[in-house]
Design an enzyme around this catalytic site. Sequence first.
Site, short mmCIF file in Angstrom:
data_model
loop_
_atom_site.label_atom_id
_atom_site.label_comp_id
_atom_site.label_asym_id
_atom_site.label_seq_id
_atom_site.Cartn_x
_atom_site.Cartn_y
_atom_site.Cartn_z
N GLY A 32 -4.52 3.91 -3.70
CA GLY A 32 -5.76 4.56 -4.09
C GLY A 32 -5.52 5.96 -4.62
O GLY A 32 -6.44 6.63 -5.07
N LYS B 156 -9.22 26.82 -3.58
CA LYS B 156 -7.96 26.08 -3.74
C LYS B 156 -8.27 24.85 -4.57
O LYS B 156 -9.38 24.30 -4.52
CB LYS B 156 -7.35 25.73 -2.40
CG LYS B 156 -8.03 24.62 -1.61
CD LYS B 156 -7.17 24.29 -0.39
CE LYS B 156 -7.50 22.93 0.19
NZ LYS B 156 -8.79 22.79 0.80
N ASP C 211 0.86 -1.15 0.00
CA ASP C 211 0.00 0.00 0.00
C ASP C 211 0.92 1.22 0.00
O ASP C 211 2.09 1.11 0.34
CB ASP C 211 -0.84 -0.06 1.28
CG ASP C 211 -1.71 1.16 1.44
OD1 ASP C 211 -2.23 1.63 0.45
OD2 ASP C 211 -1.84 1.62 2.59
#
EC number: 7.6.2.1
Lengths: 1291, 359
Positions: free
Chosen positions: A865, A747, A562
């Site tokens: 991810g 932003k 990960d």
Amino acid sequence: MISGHPLHSSSESSSVVVHRRGASARNLPTFHSICPSVSFSSSTYDETETSCLKDQKEEGEETTLSAGATPRYPLEPLTSLACSASVLPSKQLFSSDARSSQQFSLECPTKNRGSRVSWGGSMELHDNNNTCTSFDISGGSSVLQDKLSKSRRVRNKSVDFDENLLYAENPRLIYINDPRRTNDKYEFTGNEIRTSKYTLITFLPKNLFIQFHRVAYLYFLAIAALNQLPPLAVFGRTVSLFPLLFVLCVTAIKDGYEDWRRHRSDRNENNREALVLQFGEFQLKKWKKIRAGEVVKIHADETIPCDMVLLGTSDPSGLAYIQTMNLDGESNLKTRYARQETVSSVFEGCNISGLIRCEQPNRNIYEFTANMEFNGQKFPLSQSNIVLRGCQLKNTDWIIGVVVYAGQETKAMLNSAISPAKRSKLESYMNRETLWLSVFLLVMCSVVALGMGLWLNRHKDKLDTLPYYRKRYQVNGKDNGKTYRYYGIPMETFFSFLSSIIVFQIMIPISLYITMELVRLGQSYFMIEDKHMYDSSSGSRFQCRSLNINEDLGQIRYVFSDKTGTLTENKMEFRKASVCGKNFGSSNLTDDLQHEHNIRDAADFRSRWKLKSEVSVDSSLFDLLHKDLVGDEKIAAHEFFLTLAACNTVIPIVSQDTSSGHRSSESWEDVDTIEYQGESPDEQALVSAASAYGYTLFERTSGHIVIDINGNKLRLDVLGLHEFDSVRKRMSVVIRFPDNSVKVLVKGADTTMLSILANDGERDDQIKRATQRHLIEYSSEGLRTLVVAARDLTDAELEQWQCRYEDASTSLIDRAAKLRQTAALVECNLNLLGATAIEDKLQDGVPEAIEALRQAGIKVWVLTGDKQETAISIGLSCKLLTVDMQQIIINGNSEEDCRNLLADAKTKYGLQSSNRKKQNLESRKNSEIGYLEIPDDTKSSSVPAVCVPLALIIDGNSLVYILEKDLESELFNIATSCRVVLCCRVAPLQKAGIVDLIKSRTDDMTLAIGDGANDVSMIQMADVGVGICGQEGRQAVMASDFAMGQFQFLKRLLLVHGHWNYQRVGYLVLYNFYRNAVFVLMLFWYILCTAFSTTSALTDWSSVFYSVIYTSIPTIVVGILDKDLSHRTLLQYPKLYGSGYRHEAYNMRLFWITMIDTLWQSLILFYVPLYVYKESSIDIWSMGSLWTIAVVVLVNIHLAMDIQRWVFITHVAVWGSIIITYACMVVLDSIPIFPNYWTIYHLAKSPTYWLTILLITIVALLPRFVVKVVHQIFWPSDIQIAREAERLRAS
Amino acid sequence: MNTNGAATSSAAAGGGGGSLAVTVDSSSAAKKNSKKPKYSKFTQQELPACKPILTPGLVITTFTIIGIIFIPIGLVSLSASEHVVEIVDRYDEVCASIHPNKVAYIQNSLTNKSCTRTLIVPKLMKSPVFIYYQLDNFYQNHRRYVKSRNDKQLRSKAAEFDTTSCEPEDKTSAGPIVPCGLIAWSLFNDTYGFSVKNKMLAVNKKNIAWDSDKEHKFGSDVYPKNFQSGGLIGGAKLNSSIPLSEQEDLIVWMRTAALPNFRKLYGRIEEDLQANDKITVIIQNNYNTYSFGGKKKLVLSTTSWIGGKNDFLGIAYITVGGLCLFLAVSFILLYIIKPRPLGDPSYLSWNRCPSGHPN
């Protein structure tokens, strides 16, 4: 993410596939909430990688924020979602307000849900075909789920599925504050939990029952039972039971102790107390007495005792913050809210009563569907209305809720299933060899039986008189003429077969399984104790959660990692800023003096806020902010930080700093600590940074925020907030200053921000160019960048926007699109303020660890991810990717796309077709597959076209198409020929799918490492799962086999401990095979000399003790303590790790060599004494005694010859066993009841005895020694050379 | 990590109170330390250790030492074995040669079974000269046979009725058989009388059994009962007035032999036998080995420290010793011809053939 994907997995996959065809090709994987059915598919949430709970939080948050401006809820007209979805016009759905529509879907009447399961996929979804990117993904993952259905996870799912269907007909009825009526059928459990397995009464039967599930014990039992049969009583009856009883007792004691500990913790848990509404007031009640239907009040920081539906909270709007650390491992706060309808009545304190219909208990923590009848109103309840057992209430004074699930039925308890035991690879190989041993055993037994049959046949007419057989009673008595223990030749043959099985039983090394368990226990101890794997920053030790797969650590070929929290610390740090075209923060705080100086300057300006985390401050930027002069730059900087502080969804949590006393010498007193809680770590970093520069956000309510600017409090009204979404890739907030001026602060990602900037003037252009330059610079350093901009709103604009915003945010249909349009009104013509660069800091030693792993021949794949760009930049910074690599990027949006991309990549880089690849693989396997070379080199030898290292970057979207199709093999081919594989935007189940891709196509061992709940499926899928106990809590750790504090320990875990464990266990297995086989063969040769009558010259006790006492301890000690190489050498030459996945310590060849050696040694063992005592007056017990000692000495010296590292304990164990053997012999021979009485004393007096033992030992081991020496001279292994180098360097 | 954090935080706090911050930090560190693995050489697997490697020196020394030790031992044992004088005479065939049906002959209790054999002493046999009888092809190690005894019954009078595991020779209608079991039942019953030059040689039959057996395994108050009273006589009868502990022939016989060809001590001649003496042996040939094709041999043997006459041990030792010396020499040559520097990293597989495969 754990198991529950209830409704989707099976029922919808087909329709989804159909549906995808019509899907537009827009690549919006995170956009997930519009399809109504999505709301009950948690697999979709998987996709977005933010968990559902996060979404819920945002959603709740948004509710609060918008509440001030436009009171939006309760969302009254709760139209059925089915219609809302089908009415949705297409095309415009990609709006910012995805969440509100999701909220919507969550609130739709739950009655429909059950039925929607069946037809929802086909009917509803057809109408709005562009909402479906997300759907594709969920479909993909559900297909994936189907794929994974081999694993038992799916079983759980189907259980859930059933349960959900069941719910449709059979809801659980909870009468609020009426537990008796709720549970009138006594079908709901109380809140008492029991994790223990046994009670005092059930312990013995249940424990025995469980223990006999193991094949080994059944084998023991069968042998012992056989031995009880009269014709077969080879051993004394008690003797044969001894080993079994011994093992059973040891295991039972161990189990009993563990269970006692569980009992104790259960008791503690059950006896905690909570406030329960009894007789109109809240009184303390023990947790175990809480019943479903009762109303419970929880105060801040208390743990929630059971699953409850929120009725009211201390917040008038019904908000509550909870921490779900214990449940899903995420440490940030999540929002839950009570229904508006109930909040008021709770506040009024009137009698609360109502009815909740909810689904039956299930283990899906991301979902809850129910509805409530309250004061005549009926409204739905969803995930956001429930708090689960194990969570903690934070930041909220109190909550009141009604218990819906208690005790074992809570989601936390349903989820606490232990991860299934894995079996090590070596052990499965070992089982293969055990089969061979059984073949040997059967052959030997057949020989004995056959011999017995022939012998009886030859002597059949003499059997009555044969002095040593005498089958008949020939005495004056009633038995006269009967046969004694003679059942005819065929039966005798058969019995002979059975009794030889009893005699030869230890040929199957059953004790090896127990030995291995002990050895692994010892190895685990040393792994846990290793100070190099202790993470001092978090104080976490290495943990071995699984004791079965230690040796697998030495054979890993693939590491799936990960990214966030595993490679990186998941602590975002504000690194650099570009303000008004100027770059700040390039010089880090190397200069302490200057820093000190700055801080002193800052002292005057600094507020009395202290941050939980410290941010380094760039001095020049700081100076700029605090200079007195007024200029464009100063204003830009001011607005820049104002935006950082205001434009976010972070919640500040202020607490009194207890350790603040030391600051009292300074000017501030009463220092408060602020902790920022937010969904996005990036935002937290930005807010912290703003605070460090003097812009401290310290209060946020739904309508306004308060920012402390260098001591001056600035209250800003939040007029509206456009949340971040993946289309706009920016967020904006409209605020009103105290002076009534209104600004919009924005932003967002550079790609979408730069196009909406105001474009007037030379100077702006210049700044823009400079900023762009800086952005490129930042991102090339692996920093995450955001562009900050702002602009003033005129009254007219404001009015127009406000009008539209109000309309959009209360709109029930098409809200997201409307909000997006609204946002576009203000998000234009912005003034560029600057850009920020945030570092997701790599953990210590990650690049080094990855480099070492790669050198060791391990392929590191990163599955994240994150989005592609981030993934690549992190890949670069952790040295996974290098600049000279060719990147194959696959990010197709359709199957065709992916197919083309894969084909392109193949032709471009000249990869072989799958057939050739297979051949190549085959040939590589033949030549000791996976030799240390990094793949591209082997590649270059076979395909000259490829000479550059390749990196494959693939996104989750493409994986959806690839993993379910025949493209899988193509992907596998490309991936295995790439040096690096980066998968970005992958859902948890896809992670598991990728692991499965490798696992199912190669024999190579896989290891998955991760820290979050989203890594659980991958961790469970891989051969070895490693959890990082980091920021995101314990979910991954709970599922893992090993857990540790930092990624860099992986290097030591694999290269050092993995190597050691593998070598040790490999040797241990071979040695145990040898040890038992040599003994059995020795018995076998003797039986051939006893007319096949299965006589053992050894006493019963010696036979039993042989593997239990005489020879077991040294093997265990060696299995735990022996080391071929020091950890320094192993870390210095990572390539030495290759011996593990090349199976060098244990393979078929070694097994056969060992068996040949065993044969030789057993022959020597038997025949040397035979010839020495040929035609002598030696008796059977003396001979047996000699053999016993000889075999024990022999196997121990054999072991001693192979020991690589002699420590004190090894000496004690090896020589000690020989001494213990003698001691046992002396003791056994001193008991007059045994026929072998006094044998050893007689023997020991005779020099022949000693000379025989010496001769046996030397002659038996000579060939082994010679072969070993020759092998080491001519074919030295890498390990051996390294060993020599190590030895000679030391001396 | 810890110290860094402390430095940053105290610096950010304005430099003041740094010392206090440090103390706070160190106390928390101390708390964490409780969880930290205690460092010890044992837990870190760093115990002082001897790590033997097979250096040429070690290998050659090992072989040489084995050779040097083994050859003398072999020579000594061989010479000891050579000094043992042994006379073996198989008499079962000869003694029954005149009878056509040997089995019938031996089973007939009425026939005269004495048989005279003459043995010539090849060399001087120093006293004591051990007399053994040797039986071949008699499976005293057969499982049925080995188990067919009851040690409790042999040991104490109280356990007289304990005849478990003695079947089928456990009891008669008159009561339990003492000693029960096949072993006792099949007691060897040939007897030998020796004379040299017509002078009887005294045979000492005392102390032929192990003292431990006499004292602890065979009771002094246990007398034979109902022995050999069944329909099938297995062998010798016992004098029922002598306790088992003094029936030494029985005790010797009951130490069952390990192998199907075995010797048992019969007695000792406590006189020197001169070379070329003619010994006349009068054998009472009672024991039936004819029915199962066994052989009976009479053995007269002196003894030495290695036991009886057996060259195997000496020859084996010399052979192994010689082999080891030979191996030592060959390894010296091997190391000279094909030396490999120990621990040379260039021999590591990835250095040796950078692109190829090992082996």
